[in-house]
Design a protein around this motif. Structure first.
Motif, mmCIF file in Angstrom:
data_model
loop_
_atom_site.group_PDB
_atom_site.id
_atom_site.type_symbol
_atom_site.label_atom_id
_atom_site.label_comp_id
_atom_site.label_asym_id
_atom_site.label_seq_id
_atom_site.Cartn_x
_atom_site.Cartn_y
_atom_site.Cartn_z
ATOM 1 N N GLU A 96 0.823 -1.209 0.000
ATOM 2 C CA GLU A 96 0.000 0.000 0.000
ATOM 3 C C GLU A 96 0.854 1.255 0.000
ATOM 4 O OE1 GLU A 96 -2.775 -0.099 3.252
ATOM 5 O OE2 GLU A 96 -3.688 -1.967 2.530
ATOM 6 N N ARG A 97 1.925 1.243 0.783
ATOM 7 C CA ARG A 97 2.793 2.421 0.868
ATOM 8 C C ARG A 97 3.571 2.608 -0.422
ATOM 9 N NH1 ARG A 97 5.475 2.982 6.804
ATOM 10 N NH2 ARG A 97 3.542 2.921 8.014
ATOM 11 N N GLY A 98 4.195 1.541 -0.875
ATOM 12 C CA GLY A 98 4.904 1.555 -2.139
ATOM 13 C C GLY A 98 6.098 2.483 -2.222
ATOM 14 N N ASP A 99 6.448 3.161 -1.142
ATOM 15 C CA ASP A 99 7.507 4.160 -1.221
ATOM 16 C C ASP A 99 8.662 3.921 -0.259
ATOM 17 O OD1 ASP A 99 6.146 4.708 1.104
ATOM 18 O OD2 ASP A 99 6.159 6.884 0.829
ATOM 19 N N GLU A 100 8.692 2.763 0.363
ATOM 20 C CA GLU A 100 9.787 2.515 1.294
ATOM 21 C C GLU A 100 10.247 1.070 1.182
ATOM 22 O OE1 GLU A 100 8.925 2.593 5.542
ATOM 23 O OE2 GLU A 100 6.846 2.177 5.103
ATOM 24 N N ALA A 101 11.436 0.832 1.657
ATOM 25 C CA ALA A 101 11.988 -0.518 1.638
ATOM 26 C C ALA A 101 11.283 -1.375 2.683
ATOM 27 C CB ALA A 101 13.482 -0.464 1.930
ATOM 28 N N LEU A 102 11.123 -2.643 2.375
ATOM 29 C CA LEU A 102 10.512 -3.572 3.324
ATOM 30 C C LEU A 102 11.297 -3.593 4.629
ATOM 31 C CD1 LEU A 102 8.437 -5.711 4.058
ATOM 32 C CD2 LEU A 102 9.892 -7.408 2.908
ATOM 33 N N GLU A 103 12.609 -3.527 4.535
ATOM 34 C CA GLU A 103 13.446 -3.526 5.736
ATOM 35 C C GLU A 103 13.074 -2.380 6.672
ATOM 36 O OE1 GLU A 103 15.812 -5.451 2.415
ATOM 37 O OE2 GLU A 103 14.480 -3.737 2.607
ATOM 38 N N HIS A 104 12.776 -1.227 6.100
ATOM 39 C CA HIS A 104 12.412 -0.068 6.917
ATOM 40 C C HIS A 104 11.086 -0.301 7.638
ATOM 41 C CE1 HIS A 104 12.187 4.077 8.227
ATOM 42 N NE2 HIS A 104 10.946 4.092 7.793
ATOM 43 N N LEU A 105 10.109 -0.858 6.945
ATOM 44 C CA LEU A 105 8.816 -1.119 7.565
ATOM 45 C C LEU A 105 8.938 -2.173 8.661
ATOM 46 C CD1 LEU A 105 5.784 -0.715 7.809
ATOM 47 C CD2 LEU A 105 5.488 -2.289 5.883
ATOM 48 N N VAL A 106 9.676 -3.242 8.398
ATOM 49 C CA VAL A 106 9.877 -4.275 9.422
ATOM 50 C C VAL A 106 10.583 -3.674 10.622
ATOM 51 C CG1 VAL A 106 11.070 -6.445 9.960
ATOM 52 C CG2 VAL A 106 9.818 -6.203 7.800
ATOM 53 N N ARG A 107 11.604 -2.858 10.393
ATOM 54 C CA ARG A 107 12.323 -2.198 11.492
ATOM 55 C C ARG A 107 11.360 -1.353 12.315
ATOM 56 N NH1 ARG A 107 15.557 1.657 9.177
ATOM 57 N NH2 ARG A 107 16.639 -0.031 8.149
ATOM 58 N N HIS A 108 10.491 -0.626 11.645
ATOM 59 C CA HIS A 108 9.514 0.213 12.340
ATOM 60 C C HIS A 108 8.610 -0.632 13.255
ATOM 61 C CE1 HIS A 108 6.559 3.352 13.055
ATOM 62 N NE2 HIS A 108 5.632 2.466 12.738
ATOM 63 N N VAL A 109 8.102 -1.741 12.733
ATOM 64 C CA VAL A 109 7.216 -2.599 13.532
ATOM 65 C C VAL A 109 7.981 -3.210 14.707
ATOM 66 C CG1 VAL A 109 5.749 -4.664 13.507
ATOM 67 C CG2 VAL A 109 5.696 -3.077 11.569
ATOM 68 N N VAL A 110 9.188 -3.703 14.461
ATOM 69 C CA VAL A 110 10.001 -4.297 15.522
ATOM 70 C C VAL A 110 10.281 -3.276 16.619
ATOM 71 C CG1 VAL A 110 12.314 -5.193 16.068
ATOM 72 C CG2 VAL A 110 11.048 -6.096 14.107
ATOM 73 N N ILE A 111 10.700 -2.092 16.241
ATOM 74 C CA ILE A 111 11.027 -1.064 17.232
ATOM 75 C C ILE A 111 9.795 -0.650 18.018
ATOM 76 C CG2 ILE A 111 11.773 1.349 17.485
ATOM 77 C CD1 ILE A 111 13.869 0.716 15.302
ATOM 78 N N HIS A 112 8.660 -0.583 17.358
ATOM 79 C CA HIS A 112 7.425 -0.249 18.068
ATOM 80 C C HIS A 112 7.133 -1.301 19.145
ATOM 81 C CE1 HIS A 112 3.460 1.596 18.531
ATOM 82 N NE2 HIS A 112 3.066 0.356 18.776
ATOM 83 N N GLU A 113 7.256 -2.572 18.794
ATOM 84 C CA GLU A 113 6.967 -3.636 19.763
ATOM 85 C C GLU A 113 8.013 -3.678 20.871
ATOM 86 O OE1 GLU A 113 4.049 -4.598 19.635
ATOM 87 O OE2 GLU A 113 3.678 -3.990 17.570
#
Length: 134
Positions: A96-113
């Motif tokens: 849906e975002r289409g504008d960022e690397a998957l690694e960045h999104l996974v990092r965001h979710v991990v850091i949030h948790e």
């Protein structure tokens, strides 16, 4: 950097999550202790119910346990603290975002948790993510 359109396995997503953990500042990484890290396709019905959610695509990750700031000696004998990521919702959000690397999104979710593990506010979590980006 992971390109859109290529299949991402549970093991590959777990590797991305573990890389995000490895990139944490040492002071935070040392405090994770025995936190169990896992990746699943979706959250189970029980987890969704506990969080008041119906759509499994709305949950990208969950922290299960008590924050370090809430622990006491009386809490012995409980299930291990866990961080669980959910592959399919993460991949959908990435598409849906289409504008960022998957690694960045996974990092965001991990850091949030991980932030929940430390009892951090959302503002604190954003600062930690910025530190991991360096």
């Amino acid at each position: 950097m992971r390109e859109f359109g290529l299949p991402v396995t549970l093991d590959e997503m777990e590797a991305l999550g573990r890389a995000a953990i490895a990139a944490l500042p040492q002071a935070f990484a040392e405090q994770l202790g025995d936190v169990v890290f896992a990746v699943e396709d979706f959250a189970d019905e029980e987890t969704l119910h506990e969080l008041g959610m119906e759509n499994p695509f709305e949950l990208t990750g969950v922290y299960e346990g008590h924050a370090l700031t809430e622990r006491s000696i009386e809490m012995s004998g409980q299930l291990p603290t866990r961080i669980r990521l959910f592959r399919r919702p993460i991949l959908d959000e990435w598409a849906e975002r289409g504008d960022e690397a998957l690694e960045h999104l996974v990092r965001h979710v991990v850091i949030h948790e991980i932030g929940h593990h430390f009892g951090l506010s959302d503002e604190d979590m954003h600062a930690l993510e910025d530190m991991a980006d360096r």
